[in-house]
Design a protein around this motif. Structure first.
Motif, PDB file in Angstrom:
ATOM      1  N   GLU A 131       3.176  -5.182  -1.148  1.00  0.00           N
ATOM      2  CA  GLU A 131       2.668  -3.824  -0.992  1.00  0.00           C
ATOM      3  C   GLU A 131       3.483  -2.937  -0.300  1.00  0.00           C
ATOM      4  O   GLU A 131       3.462  -1.742  -0.670  1.00  0.00           O
ATOM      5  N   VAL A 174      -4.951  -2.753  -2.577  1.00  0.00           N
ATOM      6  CA  VAL A 174      -4.154  -3.626  -3.167  1.00  0.00           C
ATOM      7  C   VAL A 174      -5.006  -4.907  -3.378  1.00  0.00           C
ATOM      8  O   VAL A 174      -5.841  -5.242  -2.547  1.00  0.00           O
ATOM      9  N   TRP A 206       6.059  -1.977  -2.497  1.00  0.00           N
ATOM     10  CA  TRP A 206       5.543  -0.849  -3.678  1.00  0.00           C
ATOM     11  C   TRP A 206       5.466   0.412  -2.916  1.00  0.00           C
ATOM     12  O   TRP A 206       5.678   1.529  -3.371  1.00  0.00           O
ATOM     13  N   SER A 227      -4.565   1.843   3.753  1.00  0.00           N
ATOM     14  CA  SER A 227      -4.530   0.786   2.822  1.00  0.00           C
ATOM     15  C   SER A 227      -5.230  -0.416   3.499  1.00  0.00           C
ATOM     16  O   SER A 227      -4.930  -0.530   4.802  1.00  0.00           O
ATOM     17  N   VAL A 247      -1.297   0.518 -11.652  1.00  0.00           N
ATOM     18  CA  VAL A 247      -1.812   1.405 -10.846  1.00  0.00           C
ATOM     19  C   VAL A 247      -2.783   2.174 -11.564  1.00  0.00           C
ATOM     20  O   VAL A 247      -2.620   2.827 -12.552  1.00  0.00           O
ATOM     21  N   ILE A 306      -3.079  -1.834  -7.932  1.00  0.00           N
ATOM     22  CA  ILE A 306      -3.209  -0.931  -7.003  1.00  0.00           C
ATOM     23  C   ILE A 306      -4.271  -0.036  -7.164  1.00  0.00           C
ATOM     24  O   ILE A 306      -4.280   0.527  -8.684  1.00  0.00           O
TER      25      ILE A 306
END
Length: 394
Positions: free
Chosen positions: A151, A288, A154, A144, A117, A329
């Motif tokens: 994702e 992502v 996440w 996003s 990240v 990310i």
């Protein structure tokens, strides 16, 4: 007509290089943003086949553990914590703890040991990484791209957000589609080379988004790969503003309205209809990124839904990989966000589009993720799924 695929559609070989669906190549970039990417042929293919039994065993074990985690999540969050809903903050704190814990544990079991990240500056050469805090509050927006259910886990692990899905004004199938991918495309339909790009269909016009529905994490995961309208929802749509006002966490919006295959950014829907810079709340922009598949690493994107227990089959495929899967990310620095007082609209566009915030987020996500934007949207994907259904049902 629903965008969901019948079981017959599962029989199709969704090879991204299959000429049957070459009309769904974006004419501007030459990319096919919908179909499943497959690895290129390699000298390691024989070795991979020899190790396939080991991968099968690993996939079964990992998938069973993930199913146990899922059962614990449903038991604790959906059943045992249900009587605490009236307590408000206490209920949110308890469910946040278990959601974050179990989501990260599921990712770990599947093979995501380390997730990279980075907080990225788009204005500095080389996309310089920064140490600015990225801390969305209740009512803030997280915007996003969307390529998989991974994702979603996440996001649940990091922020325990409110997920929403868009409600279109109409179905793509209630409109006249002027660009027929079979009979009205020029050039030879060979499926390869320049003739294939020439055969690309014209993108379908945008369909207005009239509101949103809140959905749970598990429901959002089951929608991965599908397109609006999501036919299992029968309640009246809410405005995004009303959802933000009553949300216990940040609100996640995917302006693409469906998943891509991570090779290109789909056309954003006009989901915000808000000017920039935004002053009423903070907007957090992220991207992502998934690497292309290899012989030992399947694609992590999930752009075409399964007709049964979606996305269980893709989960098993990822869990069976002998090489640990990875994804990254990229978070846009809050100081460069569309809600920052330092934000310059002139850096994004000169003539204001119909939805300035949506266009701004599309530009920012493309820049920080280094992903090409395509002119094809969820409406085109819905048409593709319908075409696949028609061919699969024959």
């Amino acid at each position: 007509m629903s965008s969901r695929l019948p079981p017959a559609a599962r029989l199709l070989d969704l090879n991204i290089y299959d000429g049957k669906y070459s009309a769904y190549r974006d004419p501007g970039t030459g990319l096919q943003p919908f179909l499943k990417p497959v690895p290129q042929a390699s000298e390691n293919d024989v070795f991979a086949k020899a190790l396939a039994p080991l991968g099968l065993i690993l996939g079964i074990v990992r998938t069973l553990i993930v199913l146990i985690i899922l059962a614990i999540y449903v038991l604790v969050v959906n059943i045992l914590c249900a009587p605490l809903k009236s307590t408000g903050p206490l209920y949110h704190s308890i469910t946040s703890f278990f959601t974050m814990l179990l989501a990260r544990l599921a990712l770990l079991i599947i093979g995501f040991i380390r997730i990279r990240v980075d907080t990225i500056s788009r204005t500095n050469k080389g996309r310089r990484r920064l140490s600015e805090p990225w801390s969305p509050l209740p009512g803030d927006l997280i915007v996003s791209n969307w390529a998989s259910w991974i994702e979603l886990l996440w996001l649940a692990f990091r922020f325990h957000p409110t997920f929403v899905v868009p409600v279109p004004a109409s179905s793509p199938f209630t409109r006249e589609i002027k660009a027929d991918p079979i009979s009205r495309t020029p050039g030879r339909r060979t499926g390869t080379g320049s003739a294939n790009i020439a055969a690309a269909r014209k993108p379908i016009d945008k369909i207005p988004i009239v509101g949103f529905h809140r959905v749970s994490l598990l429901t959002m995961i089951s929608y991965t790969g599908h397109t609006p309208p999501f036919d299992e929802i029968t309640t009246e749509p809410e405005s995004l503003e009303d959802i933000q006002k009553t949300s216990d966490g940040p609100v996640v919006v995917f302006p693409e309205c469906t998943t891509s295959n991570a090779r290109g950014l789909l056309r954003f829907g006009e989901v915000f209809n808000r000017k920039v810079p935004v002053k009423a709340f903070n907007v957090f922009v992220m991207c992502v990124r998934y690497d292309p598949p290899t012989t030992f690493a399947p694609t992590l994107s999930h752009s075409i839904p399964a007709g049964f227990l979606n996305p269980f089959i893709h989960l098993f495929t990822v869990a069976a990989a002998l090489v640990p899967p990875t994804f990254s990310i990229r978070l846009l620095a809050p100081s460069e966000s569309p809600s920052s007082h330092n934000f310059k609209v002139s850096d994004i566009f000169t003539d204001a589009p119909a939805d300035p915030l949506s266009e701004t987020c599309a530009v920012l996500i493309s820049q920080i993720g280094k992903i090409k934007r395509t002119g094809m949207g969820w409406e085109d994907k819905a048409n593709l799924l319908n075409t696949m259904w028609m061919k699969g049902g024959k």
